[in-house]
Scaffold this active site. Structure first.
Site, PDB file in Angstrom:
ATOM      1  N   CYS A  33       4.914  -3.245   6.363  1.00 15.93           N
ATOM      2  CA  CYS A  33       5.944  -2.819   5.348  1.00 15.93           C
ATOM      3  C   CYS A  33       6.818  -1.959   5.989  1.00 15.93           C
ATOM      4  O   CYS A  33       7.978  -1.369   5.385  1.00 15.93           O
ATOM      5  CB  CYS A  33       5.140  -1.480   4.631  1.00 15.93           C
ATOM      6  SG  CYS A  33       3.727  -2.218   3.595  1.00 15.93           S
ATOM      7  N   HIS A  39      11.103  -5.163   2.190  1.00 13.82           N
ATOM      8  CA  HIS A  39      10.456  -6.103   1.362  1.00 13.82           C
ATOM      9  C   HIS A  39      10.393  -5.735  -0.106  1.00 13.82           C
ATOM     10  O   HIS A  39      10.842  -4.625  -0.380  1.00 13.82           O
ATOM     11  CB  HIS A  39       8.883  -6.417   1.793  1.00 13.82           C
ATOM     12  CG  HIS A  39       8.149  -4.880   1.652  1.00 13.82           C
ATOM     13  ND1 HIS A  39       8.183  -4.073   2.544  1.00 13.82           N
ATOM     14  CD2 HIS A  39       7.444  -4.290   0.546  1.00 13.82           C
ATOM     15  CE1 HIS A  39       7.428  -2.936   1.878  1.00 13.82           C
ATOM     16  NE2 HIS A  39       7.041  -3.175   1.057  1.00 13.82           N
ATOM     17  N   HIS A  41       9.272  -5.494  -4.446  1.00 17.85           N
ATOM     18  CA  HIS A  41       8.349  -5.353  -5.336  1.00 17.85           C
ATOM     19  C   HIS A  41       8.720  -5.509  -6.749  1.00 17.85           C
ATOM     20  O   HIS A  41       9.945  -5.020  -7.034  1.00 17.85           O
ATOM     21  CB  HIS A  41       7.640  -4.265  -5.387  1.00 17.85           C
ATOM     22  CG  HIS A  41       6.906  -3.751  -3.971  1.00 17.85           C
ATOM     23  ND1 HIS A  41       5.655  -4.362  -3.580  1.00 17.85           N
ATOM     24  CD2 HIS A  41       7.300  -3.130  -2.983  1.00 17.85           C
ATOM     25  CE1 HIS A  41       5.277  -3.971  -2.524  1.00 17.85           C
ATOM     26  NE2 HIS A  41       6.203  -3.060  -2.336  1.00 17.85           N
ATOM     27  N   GLU A 126       2.946  -0.543  -7.942  1.00 20.16           N
ATOM     28  CA  GLU A 126       3.796  -1.261  -7.096  1.00 20.16           C
ATOM     29  C   GLU A 126       3.335  -2.680  -6.908  1.00 20.16           C
ATOM     30  O   GLU A 126       4.326  -3.485  -6.671  1.00 20.16           O
ATOM     31  CB  GLU A 126       3.815  -0.423  -5.662  1.00 20.16           C
ATOM     32  CG  GLU A 126       4.606  -0.986  -4.583  1.00 20.16           C
ATOM     33  CD  GLU A 126       4.255  -0.336  -3.244  1.00 20.16           C
ATOM     34  OE1 GLU A 126       5.123   0.055  -2.644  1.00 20.16           O
ATOM     35  OE2 GLU A 126       3.036  -0.319  -2.654  1.00 20.16           O
TER      36      GLU A 126
HETATM   37 NI    NI Z   1       6.221  -2.018  -0.513  1.00 22.67          NI
END
Ligand code: NI
Length: 137
Positions: A33, A39, A41, A126
């Site tokens: 992460c 990244h 979501h 998330e």
């Molecule tokens: Ni994340």
């Protein structure tokens, strides 16, 4: 007292990275992460508003108004954004799901109060398995 909910969705990227730590410390705590380029979501924001039912409308809050508040206060600012750099009201914050929920509460609660209702809970999803609830305290 009735609790009514509305969901909106947004797509955004973030990176979990504490700027006061070394890269090694960030890697140890946040793992992938904390990868440099972040990244993404597909978030779901579920807002719960509480209140008595207005006898004239049958509503706790008009859901069209609640949608407008969610869009104007949160969604239009975060959708398709990098949450670490693109969003003025998130500046200086580590954009974890927890911190995002608190930041969204701070924008939504006053706007909902102006509409004559009360924000009860923010649920920020998330991933399929990870989500946060915040009740303002
Ligand atoms: Ni994340």
């Amino acid at each position: 007292m009735v609790y009514i909910q509305r969901r909106e969705t947004f797509s955004a990227s973030h990176r979990l990275y504490n700027t006061t730590w070394s890269d090694a410390e960030n890697e140890a705590v946040f793992g992938k992460c904390s990868n440099y380029y972040g990244h993404g979501h597909n978030f779901q924001l579920i807002v719960t508003v509480k209140g008595e039912v207005n006898p004239d409308t049958g509503f706790v809050i008009n859901l069209v108004d609640l949608k407008t508040i969610m869009m104007e206060e949160v969604i239009q600012h975060v959708d398709h954004r990098n949450l670490n750099v693109d969003v003025p009201f998130l500046q200086g914050m580590l954009p974890s799901t927890e911190n995002l929920a608190i930041a969204f509460w701070q924008r939504l609660a006053p706007a909902i109060a102006l509409n004559g209702a009360e924000l009860h809970c923010i649920r920020l999803i998330e991933t399929e398995n990870n989500f946060v609830e915040y009740y303002g305290v």
